[in-house]
Each structure stands twice: as structure tokens, then as C-alpha cells.
Design an enzyme around this catalytic site. Structure first.
Site, mmCIF file in Angstrom:
data_model
loop_
_atom_site.group_PDB
_atom_site.id
_atom_site.type_symbol
_atom_site.label_atom_id
_atom_site.label_comp_id
_atom_site.label_asym_id
_atom_site.label_seq_id
_atom_site.Cartn_x
_atom_site.Cartn_y
_atom_site.Cartn_z
ATOM 1 N N VAL B 133 0.849 -1.205 0.000
ATOM 2 C CA VAL B 133 0.000 0.000 0.000
ATOM 3 C C VAL B 133 0.881 1.250 0.000
ATOM 4 O O VAL B 133 0.660 2.189 -0.778
ATOM 5 C CB VAL B 133 -0.962 -0.006 1.212
ATOM 6 C CG1 VAL B 133 -1.786 1.272 1.255
ATOM 7 C CG2 VAL B 133 -1.881 -1.223 1.144
ATOM 8 N N TYR B 134 1.890 1.236 0.852
ATOM 9 C CA TYR B 134 2.831 2.360 0.898
ATOM 10 C C TYR B 134 3.576 2.493 -0.432
ATOM 11 O O TYR B 134 3.740 3.595 -0.965
ATOM 12 C CB TYR B 134 3.817 2.159 2.052
ATOM 13 C CG TYR B 134 4.862 3.237 2.163
ATOM 14 C CD1 TYR B 134 4.543 4.489 2.683
ATOM 15 C CD2 TYR B 134 6.171 3.007 1.746
ATOM 16 C CE1 TYR B 134 5.499 5.491 2.779
ATOM 17 C CE2 TYR B 134 7.140 4.004 1.840
ATOM 18 C CZ TYR B 134 6.797 5.238 2.360
ATOM 19 O OH TYR B 134 7.739 6.221 2.444
#
Lengths: 219, 219
Positions: B133-134
Site C-alpha cells: 500500500v505504501y
């Protein structure tokens, strides 16, 4: 037309697959994530592809190659977390666009959400305030598509319901957050695929008084 | 140079603010989110701005107007969820870019992460597999910046540590996932601001054997 439906097991996706099949003019390819979703489509005689949007772009490229057009109607849905919103609604969408480009398939239809192009505006629609992560995901996916060299159409439907097909809609840059049936969204996707005037167009869509074809031709 | 540091309370941000102040050549403006973070900077005689990246772009525009350059080093951090990764690391970053454009401030430095430009590659760095996600958030923020008309520099530092400043780095398109001190990242940001040859450049950076200025001039 061979139409790859990404997110075929979703509520719009399954209607789109059925309508494509019923049209007799098109051949849907149902792209789905889970093996247990295969049987339903196989029973209907629908071609299927098992591909995980969280996987490699190459896996998507392989199936896009057998299509003339791509429809992205996958969504992580309300029962998963914001991690999946990032990885499916945003990243999965853009990986699908990259796959289409790599496969040389230009036509790409995106099912978005009403008003998401106004995500950064102070007068945006209220629903976005309670769904900021989803709004941002759709905003950036759409923005990427608009900046790409793909022959895109971005349909931003309003509040979805399961009513019957009416065949009539209102389309415009900015519409109020009113209802539209998923059956009509599916019909508008097919009408878009069949009418190249919709290439390069992005629009809000709700149920209305104008026949879908007529409404889309006026864009 | 008046330098707006977005994410001034972060671990790189606070070092950058201090180094800018010590340089005597620059004036940091510490943009922070929480009122309780103000005192620390005020005690140091640092100009502050209380702005929430989840708020309106106009709020960011107002403070960017008083700066000559923007450094984005905000991050939602490991203690928040993926919703904040979307809303800060991605959306907050792009809202900051839009604010800079609206304010007419061209110079924009992005603190990214090593290897994130290879997020979609099968041979990407291992750390991304455990932080998808990051990785996606940083990938799309960087991609937006590279496609903008801003005078950008994108620094993608390796594994961050709190060691002292060494003043020496290795920079390249693709580097292994090795360490770099936050002090050196802050120094490289200032050196980038002072050297317009870094405009339009994006690079991985780890500690190495070359003086920062020399390394950046070779890009």
C-alpha cells in the site's frame, strides 16, 4: 467484439457479461479472481480468465491480448479495508491500463463514481466526505486514464440500484447524486463500446429521460 | 530561500528544518498538522504553519505562497492504517503539488522511497512486497510529480537510520536496499535546492563514498 470484463463477478460486471452475451454481437471474457467464481460463468458458456489484480501486469497482458476492448468494473467492495481500495480500485485499475497498452488494445472503459473528478473541489458531492479513500482511489485511476494514450470512456454512475433496465439516462459533466440501475450502467457500457464518439469522454450518469444512445451521442 | 517543509515534525522533516536554519542561507517554514507540535518549532525561532493535508488545497496554497520551494517529507507513518497512506502519502502529496502550481511556486522536492519507481516490475526490491500500500502510494505520487510542470527533484532514500551526517552518498537509478542516515537525506535535500542541475531528476540514494554535491552534480 471480444470484451474483457475485469471484475466480472461484481454486481455491474455480472450484468454486463449477461448483456454482452445476449447482444449476440459481442463475446464477453469474464476476468475473475477466485476459482469458485468460475463455475457460474462456465455454466453460462462464458469464456473466463482467472487473474489476480494484485499480481503481475504480465498476467493481465496475457488475457487482454485476446480482447478488442477492456472494461474495468472491479472494486474491492465495502467489506474489505482501505488496503484493498489502494491495491484494487487504484493500483489494479492502472495495472489494467498498462496491460492494455502493452497488449496493444486501445479501447478502455472505466466504471467510476459520480463526481469523483471533483474530489479536490470544495463543492464536491457529499458522499465523498464519508468515503475519502475510495474517492481518492477512483480520482487517481481516472486521472491516469485521461492522461494515457488509450481510447478511454469514463462512466461515473450515481447511486446504484438493482432496478430493471430503463434504457434512459441523463449524462453530463456534473450531476446530482441520484440513482441509476446497474442494468442501465451495463447497457451504457455496451453502447459506449459500439459508438466511437464516446472515446475521450468522461461523464456523470444517472437515470433520466433520454435514450442511452441518444444521450451518449450528444456528449 | 524560503523553504516550506511539509511534514516538518517527521524524522527527516525536523532534521531538515534544523539544517536549513543552521545554513544561515535559508529560512525554513515548518508545516505541521497538530497544534501541540507548534511549541517545539517556535522555541527554535522557526516560522510555522498549521495545515492539515486532509483539508482543502486552498489552505496549502496560502502557506506555499510565502515560500520559494516546497519539500514534501510528510508520511502517515507505520502507526496509522492504509486509509492514511492513501490520504497523506498519496493524496496529501498530490494536493501539495497542486497547491504549489496554484501558488506559482515551481520548485518541489519529494522524499520518496528507494526503488518505488520499480513498483510494477517483477524484479522490484523485496521491501515492497511487505509494504504494497505504501509502495503504491509513493509510486503514484512520484509519477504525478514527474508528469507535472513543476521543477521537481525526487529523492528515493534507502533504509533510514539515525546515524550522524556523513556527507557522502551513492546515487543512481537503481540501488540495493542499503542504509542512509536521515541527516544525509536532509543534507541532500538542501544541496538539491541549491543546485538546479537536480531539477527533473529522480534517483535512489544510499550512504556511499561520494560527497553529496559531487554525487548530485553527476546525475
Amino acid at each position: 467484439m471480444n470484451v474483457l470484463v475485469i471484475g466480472a463477478n461484481g454486481q455491474i460486471g455480472e450484468r454486463l457479461v449477461r448483456q454482452l452475451q445476449e447482444s449476440k454481437k459481442h463475446n464477453p471474457i469474464a476476468m475473475i479472481r477466485k476459482e469458485e467464481q468460475l463455475a457460474k460463468f462456465k455454466e453460462q458458456g462464458v469464456q473466463t480468465a482467472l487473474v489476480d489484480l494484485e499480481g503481475n501486469i504480465e498476467d493481465i497482458v496475457n488475457i487482454v491480448k485476446s480482447a478488442d476492448a477492456v472494461v474495468f468494473t472491479a472494486g474491492s467492495g465495502g467489506h474489505t479495508g482501505p488496503d484493498k481500495t489502494m491495491l484494487i480500485d487504484l493500483d489494479g485499475a492502472i495495472k489494467s491500463m498498462k496491460a492494455a497498452q502493452q497488449a496493444g488494445v486501445k479501447r478502455f472503459i472505466m466504471v467510476s463514481g459520480i463526481g469523483v473528478h471533483r474530489w479536490h473541489d470544495t463543492n464536491r458531492l457529499d458522499w465523498m466526505d464519508s468515503s475519502p479513500v475510495y474517492s481518492a482511489a477512483k480520482y487517481y485511476a481516472d486521472a491516469w486514464l485521461e492522461r494515457s494514450d488509450l481510447d478511454y470512456t469514463i462512466i461515473r454512475p450515481g447511486k446504484l440500484n438493482n432496478n430493471n433496465r430503463t434504457g434512459k439516462v441523463t449524462v453530463a459533466d456534473n450531476l446530482p447524486h441520484k440513482q441509476i440501475s446497474r442494468e442501465d450502467v451495463a447497457s451504457a457500457i455496451i453502447t459506449s463500446l459500439e459508438n466511437n464518439e464516446t472515446i475521450g469522454k468522461s461523464f456523470d450518469m444517472i437515470n433520466g429521460e433520454t435514450l442511452i444512445l441518444e444521450a451518449l451521442k450528444k456528449l
